[in-house]
Scaffold this motif. Structure first.
Motif, PDB file in Angstrom:
ATOM      1  N   ASP A 179      77.649  55.388  52.731  1.00 36.08           N
ATOM      2  CA  ASP A 179      76.471  54.683  53.233  1.00 36.08           C
ATOM      3  C   ASP A 179      76.790  53.796  54.439  1.00 36.08           C
ATOM      4  N   TRP A 180      77.772  54.208  55.245  1.00 36.51           N
ATOM      5  CA  TRP A 180      78.199  53.397  56.395  1.00 36.51           C
ATOM      6  C   TRP A 180      77.033  53.089  57.325  1.00 36.51           C
ATOM      7  N   TRP A 181      76.170  54.055  57.510  1.00 39.98           N
ATOM      8  CA  TRP A 181      75.067  53.893  58.451  1.00 39.98           C
ATOM      9  C   TRP A 181      74.082  52.848  57.949  1.00 39.98           C
ATOM     10  N   LEU A 182      73.883  52.795  56.632  1.00 38.11           N
ATOM     11  CA  LEU A 182      72.963  51.819  56.063  1.00 38.11           C
ATOM     12  C   LEU A 182      73.549  50.416  56.172  1.00 38.11           C
ATOM     13  N   ARG A 183      74.838  50.280  55.865  1.00 39.53           N
ATOM     14  CA  ARG A 183      75.490  48.973  55.987  1.00 39.53           C
ATOM     15  C   ARG A 183      75.467  48.494  57.441  1.00 39.53           C
ATOM     16  N   ASP A 184      75.713  49.423  58.370  1.00 38.61           N
ATOM     17  CA  ASP A 184      75.694  49.070  59.789  1.00 38.61           C
ATOM     18  C   ASP A 184      74.297  48.616  60.213  1.00 38.61           C
ATOM     19  N   LEU A 185      73.292  49.332  59.770  1.00 43.06           N
ATOM     20  CA  LEU A 185      71.908  48.970  60.094  1.00 43.06           C
ATOM     21  C   LEU A 185      71.567  47.589  59.548  1.00 43.06           C
ATOM     22  N   VAL A 186      71.926  47.335  58.310  1.00 41.67           N
ATOM     23  CA  VAL A 186      71.626  46.051  57.685  1.00 41.67           C
ATOM     24  C   VAL A 186      72.294  44.919  58.449  1.00 41.67           C
ATOM     25  N   GLN A 187      73.559  45.118  58.807  1.00 39.45           N
ATOM     26  CA  GLN A 187      74.286  44.070  59.539  1.00 39.45           C
ATOM     27  C   GLN A 187      73.721  43.891  60.937  1.00 39.45           C
ATOM     28  N   ARG A 188      73.503  44.999  61.639  1.00 37.07           N
ATOM     29  CA  ARG A 188      73.040  44.940  63.024  1.00 37.07           C
ATOM     30  C   ARG A 188      71.653  44.322  63.136  1.00 37.07           C
ATOM     31  N   GLU A 189      70.772  44.664  62.199  1.00 37.72           N
ATOM     32  CA  GLU A 189      69.388  44.205  62.261  1.00 37.72           C
ATOM     33  C   GLU A 189      69.129  42.984  61.369  1.00 37.72           C
ATOM     34  N   ASN A 190      70.193  42.474  60.743  1.00 37.97           N
ATOM     35  CA  ASN A 190      70.076  41.317  59.860  1.00 37.97           C
ATOM     36  C   ASN A 190      68.988  41.533  58.809  1.00 37.97           C
ATOM     37  N   LEU A 191      69.128  42.628  58.067  1.00 37.83           N
ATOM     38  CA  LEU A 191      68.117  43.023  57.091  1.00 37.83           C
ATOM     39  C   LEU A 191      68.521  42.733  55.654  1.00 37.83           C
ATOM     40  N   SER A 192      69.501  41.871  55.438  1.00 35.57           N
ATOM     41  CA  SER A 192      70.008  41.681  54.081  1.00 35.57           C
ATOM     42  C   SER A 192      68.911  41.286  53.095  1.00 35.57           C
ATOM     43  N   SER A 193      67.902  40.575  53.551  1.00 28.00           N
ATOM     44  CA  SER A 193      66.825  40.195  52.637  1.00 28.00           C
ATOM     45  C   SER A 193      65.884  41.361  52.357  1.00 28.00           C
ATOM     46  N   ALA A 194      65.962  42.433  53.141  1.00 29.75           N
ATOM     47  CA  ALA A 194      65.079  43.571  52.961  1.00 29.75           C
ATOM     48  C   ALA A 194      65.676  44.631  52.037  1.00 29.75           C
ATOM     49  N   ILE A 195      66.915  44.464  51.624  1.00 26.51           N
ATOM     50  CA  ILE A 195      67.556  45.445  50.754  1.00 26.51           C
ATOM     51  C   ILE A 195      67.086  45.208  49.327  1.00 26.51           C
ATOM     52  N   PRO A 196      66.654  46.266  48.640  1.00 25.68           N
ATOM     53  CA  PRO A 196      66.234  46.088  47.246  1.00 25.68           C
ATOM     54  C   PRO A 196      67.375  45.528  46.385  1.00 25.68           C
ATOM     55  N   ALA A 197      67.004  44.730  45.408  1.00 31.38           N
ATOM     56  CA  ALA A 197      67.988  44.043  44.576  1.00 31.38           C
ATOM     57  C   ALA A 197      68.924  45.002  43.851  1.00 31.38           C
ATOM     58  N   THR A 198      68.421  46.167  43.429  1.00 32.90           N
ATOM     59  CA  THR A 198      69.301  47.104  42.719  1.00 32.90           C
ATOM     60  C   THR A 198      70.372  47.669  43.653  1.00 32.90           C
ATOM     61  N   LEU A 199      70.037  47.855  44.917  1.00 31.75           N
ATOM     62  CA  LEU A 199      71.040  48.348  45.860  1.00 31.75           C
ATOM     63  C   LEU A 199      72.057  47.257  46.194  1.00 31.75           C
ATOM     64  N   LEU A 200      71.608  46.018  46.273  1.00 35.76           N
ATOM     65  CA  LEU A 200      72.547  44.909  46.463  1.00 35.76           C
ATOM     66  C   LEU A 200      73.508  44.809  45.280  1.00 35.76           C
ATOM     67  N   LEU A 201      72.986  45.029  44.093  1.00 34.61           N
ATOM     68  CA  LEU A 201      73.819  44.996  42.894  1.00 34.61           C
ATOM     69  C   LEU A 201      74.887  46.080  42.960  1.00 34.61           C
ATOM     70  N   ARG A 202      74.495  47.286  43.351  1.00 36.82           N
ATOM     71  CA  ARG A 202      75.481  48.376  43.470  1.00 36.82           C
ATOM     72  C   ARG A 202      76.542  48.039  44.507  1.00 36.82           C
ATOM     73  N   ARG A 203      76.126  47.442  45.615  1.00 33.93           N
ATOM     74  CA  ARG A 203      77.095  47.063  46.645  1.00 33.93           C
ATOM     75  C   ARG A 203      78.046  45.989  46.118  1.00 33.93           C
ATOM     76  N   ASP A 204      77.503  45.016  45.385  1.00 31.25           N
ATOM     77  CA  ASP A 204      78.352  43.967  44.819  1.00 31.25           C
ATOM     78  C   ASP A 204      79.366  44.547  43.831  1.00 31.25           C
ATOM     79  N   LEU A 205      78.969  45.559  43.078  1.00 27.67           N
ATOM     80  CA  LEU A 205      79.903  46.205  42.148  1.00 27.67           C
ATOM     81  C   LEU A 205      80.987  46.970  42.910  1.00 27.67           C
TER      82      LEU A 205
END
Length: 128
Positions: free
Chosen positions: A42-68
Motif C-alpha cells: 500500500d505504498w501509494w496510499l501511504r504516500d498519498l496520505v502523507q503528501r496530502e495530509n489526509l491522516s484524519s480522512a483514513i478510516p479507523a479500521t485501516l489506521l488500526l491495521r497500519r498500527d498493527l
C-alpha cells in the motif's frame, strides 16, 4: 526513408527542456526517495496520505491495521514494560471495537495481541 512522429506531448516536453524549464527542479541530481527499497503493497496510499495530509480522512479500521503492522517499530520506542502493556491494551481495545463494528471503515478480521508475548519480544530486542 525513416518517418519520425512526435506527439504533441512529446513536443511540449522537448521544447520545455530546450528552454531550460527542467534545469532547476528540486531534487535534481538526487536519488529518488526509497530507491532500492522493497515497498509495502500500500505504498501509494501511504504516500498519498502523507503528501496530502489526509491522516484524519483514513478510516479507523485501516489506521488500526497500519498500527498493527508498525507495532514492532512502535514498541522499540517504549521505555518501560508498563508503557508496552498500556499500548497493547489500547490496541486490543480498538480491535474489540472494530469487531463490534464500532469503528469506521471496512471490516477487519484481526486477532487480539498477546501482551505477555509482546513484552517478551520487547525485552529480547532491548537486550540486543
Amino acid at each position: 526513408m525513416t518517418h519520425w512522429y512526435e506527439s504533441s506531448i512529446d513536443r511540449q516536453i522537448r521544447e520545455a527542456a530546450e528552454r531550460g524549464e527542467f534545469d532547476d527542479l528540486p531534487g535534481a541530481g538526487k536519488p529518488l526517495p526509497g530507491a532500492g527499497e522493497t515497498l509495502p503493497e500500500d505504498w501509494w496510499l501511504r504516500d498519498l496520505v502523507q503528501r496530502e495530509n489526509l491522516s484524519s480522512a483514513i478510516p479507523a479500521t485501516l489506521l488500526l491495521r497500519r498500527d498493527l503492522e508498525d507495532l514492532p517499530d512502535t514498541l522499540v520506542k517504549k521505555a518501560s514494560e508498563q508503557a508496552v502493556r498500556a499500548y497493547v491494551a489500547e490496541l486490543n481495545a480498538r480491535i474489540v471495537r472494530a469487531h463490534r463494528g464500532e469503528l469506521a471503515g471496512p471490516a477487519v478480521a484481526l486477532s487480539l495481541i498477546d501482551a505477555d508475548d509482546v513484552v517478551r519480544q520487547w525485552k529480547a530486542r532491548r537486550a540486543r
